[in-house]
Design an enzyme around this catalytic site. Structure first.
Site, PDB file in Angstrom:
ATOM      1  N   HIS A   1       0.838  -1.215   0.000  1.00 55.89           N
ATOM      2  CA  HIS A   1       0.000   0.000   0.000  1.00 55.89           C
ATOM      3  C   HIS A   1       0.874   1.267   0.000  1.00 55.89           C
ATOM      4  O   HIS A   1       0.907   1.967  -0.975  1.00 55.89           O
ATOM      5  CB  HIS A   1      -1.014   0.037   1.155  1.00 55.89           C
ATOM      6  CG  HIS A   1      -1.901  -1.172   1.208  1.00 55.89           C
ATOM      7  ND1 HIS A   1      -2.685  -1.539   0.145  1.00 55.89           N
ATOM      8  CD2 HIS A   1      -2.097  -2.107   2.186  1.00 55.89           C
ATOM      9  CE1 HIS A   1      -3.355  -2.646   0.472  1.00 55.89           C
ATOM     10  NE2 HIS A   1      -3.006  -3.012   1.692  1.00 55.89           N
TER      11      HIS A   1
ATOM     12  N   ASP B   1      -4.903  -8.624  -3.284  1.00 54.72           N
ATOM     13  CA  ASP B   1      -5.172  -8.321  -1.881  1.00 54.72           C
ATOM     14  C   ASP B   1      -6.473  -8.940  -1.364  1.00 54.72           C
ATOM     15  O   ASP B   1      -6.530 -10.126  -1.079  1.00 54.72           O
ATOM     16  CB  ASP B   1      -5.136  -6.785  -1.702  1.00 54.72           C
ATOM     17  CG  ASP B   1      -5.111  -6.369  -0.236  1.00 54.72           C
ATOM     18  OD1 ASP B   1      -5.147  -7.256   0.632  1.00 54.72           O
ATOM     19  OD2 ASP B   1      -5.057  -5.156   0.044  1.00 54.72           O
TER      20      ASP B   1
HETATM   21 ZN   LIG Z   1      -3.281  -6.984   2.821  1.00 54.62          ZN
END
Ligand SMILES: [Zn+2]
Length: 465
Positions: free
Chosen positions: A278, A329
């Protein structure tokens, strides 16, 4: 083990190599599923060689997956009594986690991995934190659930970099873990025992380690885990969730006086074996620091959009030579091209301009993104010879794009990748070779029937639990 057929040679009319597009390419694969030889410029396929049905590009590594979350898709899209955010999503996820047992985990992961292969991913880094039973007790084999992930990867035939996750506390400063987190908890020694068990398991998988986040692991526990891993394999991949949420940045500042990425940069640990997942909320100095370290930014645009995380400053990062890859994810969408599309589209929506991530005027945005994500993803997974195209010494991971897909018809080379990344849909991927095996034919996984049957059974049991 997948029933997918092993190939020993593949002739490609056109293929994307590390040095660029080439014609008349013959790839030779060895028994370990690696590219053992590569010749270009041949006029015709040698007798007996299999022929690719369309243009060939390297398969995309998926650098961030929580396979079990595939079974949560669609369960978190209703608004709650208060404002919804990542944190309310996390509560739903904790409730769901309590219902998963090793059998359902394995069946759900096999389905997720088969879908990844059908949608252009040929390898996956599994960020695995669901270690113990619903009461938080270790299974008789402490590596039980990790071994189920290995078995699921074998069943689907996807390349696996397994990352057992260290999760040791409920929040910054040693806060106690909550009930929803007890299946995740280990100290560094027990986590390293899981890592060692995975390294010893058959199947040729790669094993690294993940630190869940700065909030879930104390500095001492991080150092102990990293030292232990480095003694086993100094080049093993290390992944961490970082700066996904502004509340996490604020909590880190309150705890340490430093922002999450600043804190990590201060330790001096970062290097090419690291993947920062991220890294959404970063300052220009942090962007420069990550890029200079050689670590990979692990971007998951569809999940970050679904969770309302924010937008990674991709333009600045790429301008500084930063490396990135993409991951599915939370599995809300499993599609390699779509992650790249949303990565660029997010920047366009924010800047109100177009073609922001192309490296120079006139360059193809789709091809630049595809090549960079293949190279960065391979680095993050610890794959040999990471590059933005096929080369000898790599795992034999490749995608045959579908020349009959109307969106790809009449497009060649970089323009083909522009069409695939920005307009490609379900039909774009025709055949997929992973580790030298033909795992997807005509857009469908070769073991799809059995894997889907196991998936339906698991979903029925999860719904009943
Ligand atoms: Zn994750």
């Amino acid at each position: 083990m997948t029933a997918a057929r092993r190939l020993d040679r593949l002739f490609c009319e056109r293929a994307l190599l590390a040095g660029g597009w080439a014609s008349g390419v013959l790839l030779r694969f060895d028994a370990q599923g690696m590219i053992a030889g590569l010749e270009a410029g041949l006029d015709a396929p040698p007798a007996g060689a299999e022929r690719a049905a369309g243009p060939v590009v390297p398969g995309m590594p998926n650098l961030h997956s929580h396979a079990f979350q595939r079974a949560m898709v669609g369960l978190t899209e209703r608004s709650g009594p208060a404002e919804d955010s990542f944190w309310t999503w996390r509560e739903v996820m904790y409730g769901f986690v309590g219902r998963i047992d090793p059998d359902s985990l394995q069946a759900v992961a096999a389905m997720a991995y088969a879908e990844m292969l059908e949608r252009g991913y040929t390898s996956v880094a599994e960020f695995h934190y669901l270690h113990h039973d619903a009461a938080g007790r270790p299974y008789a084999d402490v590596a039980e659930t990790s071994k189920r992930i290995l078995a699921a990867a074998d069943a689907a035939g996807i390349g696996l970099t397994h990352l057992p996750v260290l999760y040791a506390q409920g929040g910054f400063g040693g806060q106690p873990a909550g009930e929803g987190q007890r299946r995740f908890l280990n100290d560094p020694d027990r986590l390293l025992a899981i890592v060692e068990a995975c390294r010893a398991a058959p199947g040729g998988h790669r094993t690294g380690l993940a630190l869940h986040s700065l909030r879930a692991v104390s500095p001492d526990a991080m150092a102990a885990a990293l030292n232990g891993l480095s003694a086993l394999d100094p080049a093993a991949p290390v992944h961490i969730h970082i700066a996904e949420q502004t509340a996490e940045v604020d909590a880190c500042l309150a705890w340490s006086g430093r922002r999450p990425v600043e804190w990590l940069l201060d330790r001096g640990w970062l290097g090419p074996s690291w993947c920062l997942v991220h890294a959404t909320h970063v300052t220009p100095d942090e962007v420069a620091g990550i890029a200079a370290s050689g670590a990979v930014a692990g971007l998951c645009p569809t999940t970050e959009a679904d969770l309302g995380d924010g937008l990674f400053p991709a333009r600045d990062f790429l301008a500084r030579g930063g490396r990135f890859g993409v991951g599915s994810d939370s599995q809300v969408i499993i599609d390699a091209a779509e992650e790249l599309r949303l990565l660029e589209f997010g920047q366009r929506l924010a800047a109100r301009r177009r073609n922001l991530l192309a490296p120079e005027a006139g360059a193809s945005t789709g091809a630049a993104l595809y090549r960079a994500a293949v190279a960065g993803g391979a680095q993050a997974l610890g794959l040999p010879e990471p590059a933005g195209g096929l080369a000898t010494g790599q795992r034999a991971d490749l995608v045959v794009l579908n020349p009959d897909d109307p969106r790809l018809y009449g497009r060649n080379d970089d323009m083909l990748l522009d069409s695939y990344v920005f307009a490609g849909a379900r039909d774009a991927v025709r055949d997929v070779v992973a580790g030298g095996r033909l795992v997807v034919r005509d857009g469908r996984h070769v073991d799809a029937d059995a894997i889907r049957k196991g998936w339906r059974h698991a979903v029925d049991r999860l719904n009943a639990a």
